[in-house]
Structure formats: C-alpha cells, structure tokens
Write a protein that holds these residues in place. Structure first.
Motif, PDB file in Angstrom:
ATOM      1  N   PRO A  86      -3.456   1.098  -0.191  1.00  0.00           N
ATOM      2  CA  PRO A  86      -5.047   0.872   0.727  1.00  0.00           C
ATOM      3  C   PRO A  86      -5.824  -0.121   0.121  1.00  0.00           C
ATOM      4  O   PRO A  86      -5.337  -1.009  -0.366  1.00  0.00           O
ATOM      5  CB  PRO A  86      -5.698   2.314  -0.356  1.00  0.00           C
ATOM      6  N   ALA A  87      -6.284  -0.254   1.117  1.00  0.00           N
ATOM      7  CA  ALA A  87      -7.123  -1.971   1.012  1.00  0.00           C
ATOM      8  C   ALA A  87      -8.092  -2.162   0.822  1.00  0.00           C
ATOM      9  O   ALA A  87      -7.830  -3.167  -0.034  1.00  0.00           O
ATOM     10  CB  ALA A  87      -8.484  -1.847   2.431  1.00  0.00           C
TER      11      ALA A  87
ATOM     12  N   GLU B 261      -1.076   5.343   8.052  1.00  0.00           N
ATOM     13  CA  GLU B 261      -2.636   5.557   7.249  1.00  0.00           C
ATOM     14  C   GLU B 261      -2.659   6.238   6.544  1.00  0.00           C
ATOM     15  O   GLU B 261      -2.946   5.933   5.147  1.00  0.00           O
ATOM     16  CB  GLU B 261      -4.054   5.823   8.459  1.00  0.00           C
ATOM     17  N   ASN B 262      -2.498   7.178   5.987  1.00  0.00           N
ATOM     18  CA  ASN B 262      -1.973   8.921   5.699  1.00  0.00           C
ATOM     19  C   ASN B 262      -1.395   8.728   4.954  1.00  0.00           C
ATOM     20  O   ASN B 262      -1.362   9.133   3.291  1.00  0.00           O
ATOM     21  CB  ASN B 262      -1.891   9.944   7.299  1.00  0.00           C
ATOM     22  N   LEU B 263       0.005   8.330   4.890  1.00  0.00           N
ATOM     23  CA  LEU B 263       1.118   7.909   4.155  1.00  0.00           C
ATOM     24  C   LEU B 263       0.753   7.033   2.769  1.00  0.00           C
ATOM     25  O   LEU B 263       1.245   7.027   2.118  1.00  0.00           O
ATOM     26  CB  LEU B 263       2.516   7.091   5.152  1.00  0.00           C
TER      27      LEU B 263
ATOM     28  N   HIS C 160      -2.446  -5.798  -7.984  1.00  0.00           N
ATOM     29  CA  HIS C 160      -1.923  -4.660  -8.364  1.00  0.00           C
ATOM     30  C   HIS C 160      -0.653  -4.251  -7.762  1.00  0.00           C
ATOM     31  O   HIS C 160       0.290  -3.692  -8.441  1.00  0.00           O
ATOM     32  CB  HIS C 160      -3.192  -3.929  -6.968  1.00  0.00           C
ATOM     33  N   PHE C 161       0.367  -4.719  -6.672  1.00  0.00           N
ATOM     34  CA  PHE C 161       1.106  -5.376  -5.855  1.00  0.00           C
ATOM     35  C   PHE C 161       2.310  -5.516  -6.956  1.00  0.00           C
ATOM     36  O   PHE C 161       3.237  -4.698  -7.600  1.00  0.00           O
ATOM     37  CB  PHE C 161       1.609  -6.016  -5.085  1.00  0.00           C
ATOM     38  N   THR C 162       2.064  -6.438  -7.778  1.00  0.00           N
ATOM     39  CA  THR C 162       3.029  -6.975  -8.203  1.00  0.00           C
ATOM     40  C   THR C 162       3.296  -5.713 -10.510  1.00  0.00           C
ATOM     41  O   THR C 162       4.275  -5.332 -10.372  1.00  0.00           O
ATOM     42  CB  THR C 162       2.649  -7.982 -10.036  1.00  0.00           C
ATOM     43  N   LYS C 163       2.084  -5.061  -9.890  1.00  0.00           N
ATOM     44  CA  LYS C 163       2.045  -4.221 -11.988  1.00  0.00           C
ATOM     45  C   LYS C 163       2.646  -2.741 -11.116  1.00  0.00           C
ATOM     46  O   LYS C 163       3.322  -2.430 -12.011  1.00  0.00           O
ATOM     47  CB  LYS C 163       0.793  -3.607 -12.114  1.00  0.00           C
TER      48      LYS C 163
END
Length: 335
Positions: free
Chosen positions: A136-137, A90-92, A144-147
């Motif tokens: 993050p969720a 979670e922190n990473l 977002h992932f693609t960009k």
C-alpha cells in the motif's frame, strides 16, 4: 486454468485441455504445448493474468503452488514478466496478498535463474522500478520493502530494489542539478540541496562529486577547436570551483574527480591537451590537494590516455614532490 491437487484444467481461447501429472511436471507441459502450438502463447498469458487478479479465490496452499509454478514459467520464458501487472490490483495489494504471493514467486524464479536474469526480465517490460507497488502507498518505502523481503529469505531482491532506488535518486539529483545551474541558482542553495539529497538517499560524497562534475560539464556548449577549448574550460571551471570544492572534502572524492577528469578528457578529444591545466586550476582553487594528485600519478590512474596525461603532469608532479620535501625540511629545522 484451474488448479486442484495435481489436476490441471486449462482453457486457452476456448481450447480445453485437462492433465493429470505431478506438480513438478507442469512447467514442462505448458512449455512444450506452447512451443508446439505457438498461437496458444497469448491466450495462456491472458489466462494467467486473470488467475492473478482472482488470487483471493484460492486457498493459501493453492496460491503458493501457483506462485511457484509462475516463477518457473517466468524463468524458462514461457511467460512474460508483464503478467506481474495483475499483482498491482488495489484489493490484492491492500490485503497483503500481492506481497505474499510475490515472495513465493520470486523465490521460485531466482532459484531457477538468478537475480541478474530476473532483473533483466523486469527491465524489458519496465517493471524494475515498480516492485514497491506490491505494498500500500503508506508502506512503499525502501526500508519496508527491504525488511519484508529480507525476512522472507530474499535478500538479493531487497538489495536489487535498494540499488534501483539509489540509481533513480542519482539520476534525479543530476537532472535537478543541471536545471539549477541553467537557472543560475546561487551556489549556496545548490550545495544545500545536494547535501540534503545525499543524506536522504544515503549517497556517498565520491559518487556525488562525479554527478556534480558531469552536471558542470554539461551546462556549456564546448568550442570544437582544440586551441580554444582549454581556455574556455578553465574559465568555466574556475567559476564552478567553489561548488566542486564543497564535495571534495575526502581524499577518495578528490581521486574520483581526478579519474572523472581523465575519462572526460580522453572521451572528448578536444580536451586531450587540457587535462593538466584543469588539474592545476583545481589545485590552486583548493578543489584538489597534493596527496590525491600524487596518488593518481603513481598508481590510481586508469588506462584511458594514460601515457599522454602522465607526460602532461610530469613537471607539475615533480614540483609537488619538491614542495613537499621543502616543507618537511622546514618542519625539521623548526623542531
């Protein structure tokens, strides 16, 4: 395992080993050691998992070196892709460390192999659908992932994740469709749901008609007697023709449905003699139109059962061609 310039100190199950080698030699060293001392494999993976959990303790330069090393070790099989679970800490994730580390790691991994090999390794440990968890969720979206990864020079990874999401959306669509049909939901509600899913997940109509066809054919237990199954199929498909017609508004969608019918009738031997009857039914119900049927007959069919199905369709195709010629003649006389 500690990294300091070119010095490597590894503590695997309390076996302390120290080397002084150029960075590019490290993967070979680890690979040779583990191949020679097989019992070190599990301990080495555990050490790497711990390292990844404490990435914040390293400088950016050290993290980059570790990421590249990990990518090579994943590529040559020294490490298992399950070690990536540590990056979902979670922190990473929250501080962006996981995503930044993943960029360097995947660049190194893909450079050694290719995206297909990487995908295969991820699938083996059920990690292929979890890559968006590097964010993050509130940022776990395909867009977002693609960009992020495309801008980092990993377009092939971006496309892979997008394809995975599309495949997942299609499977979910088929599952929900079958449930709606089993409940006997009104066609208007089913059509509305499917069109919303098409828009949301960018699924083209030719793909959707294949899903609808598969769902329709899976909702009934077919008779095992060839002489009875055709009658059963016609009755069943006549009922569902309005649903199928809603997703054959394009010529390509109609052609896709024809190919699906051909493949289904070939793969299910009791349907071999039912092909022509199904096509004629769909023509009369305005699910299929003249042009795609003629195109399928001429050159768009597949090899499965080709000779049998072309022979079945011969008279109907001749009738379509004659009807087309008569329509053209009448149009010319009208002019």
């Amino acid at each position: 395992m500690l990294l300091e310039q070119n010095l490597i100190t590894v503590d695997m199950q309390k076996h302390s080993l120290t080397f002084w080698w150029p960075v590019e030699c490290w993967p070979q060293v680890f690979n040779k050691l583990i191949r020679r001392y097989k019992y070190l494999e599990k301990g080495f993976e555990d050490e790497v998992k711990k390292l990844l959990l404490f990435l914040k303790g390293f400088s950016e330069s050290e993290r980059n070196k570790l990421a590249m090393l990990t990518g090579v070790l994943l590529a040559n099989g020294t490490l298992n892709a399950s070690i990536l679970n540590s990056l979902y800490n979670e922190n990473l994730v929250k501080e962006g460390v996981s995503a930044a580390f993943a960029v360097k790691l995947f660049k190194s991994w893909i450079n050694e192999k290719d995206i297909n090999a990487v995908a295969a390794s991820l699938r083996k440990v059920s990690m292929d659908n979890r890559l968006m968890e590097l964010f993050p969720a509130n940022k776990q979206s395909v867009e977002h992932f693609t960009k992020y990864f495309t801008e980092a020079g990993l377009k092939e990874l971006s496309e892979y994740v997008r394809n995975q999401q599309t495949i997942g959306a299609r499977k979910e669509l088929q599952k929900e469709l079958q449930e709606q049909m089993s409940r006997g939901d009104p066609f208007k509600d089913i059509i509305l749901y499917v069109k919303e899913e098409m828009k949301k997940n960018n699924i083209p109509e030719p793909v959707v008609i294949g899903i609808v066809w598969s769902s329709v054919m899976s909702t009934v237990e077919w008779n095992k007697k060839e002489e009875l199954v055709a009658e059963q199929a016609i009755k069943h498909l006549k009922q569902y023709s309005p649903l199928l017609a809603a997703f054959t508004t394009q010529g390509q969608s109609e052609l896709t449905l024809l190919l699906k019918i051909q493949e289904y009738c070939y793969d299910n031997i009791h349907f071999m003699k039912a092909f022509q009857k199904i096509v004629v039914l769909f023509y009369k119900a305005e699910v299929l139109s003249e042009e795609p049927i003629l195109k399928w007959y001429k050159d768009a069919h597949v090899a499965k059962g080709k000779s049998v199905f072309l022979e079945q369709m011969k008279k109907f195709v001749e009738w379509l061609k004659n009807a087309e010629e008569e329509s053209e003649s009448e149009a010319e006389e009208g002019d």
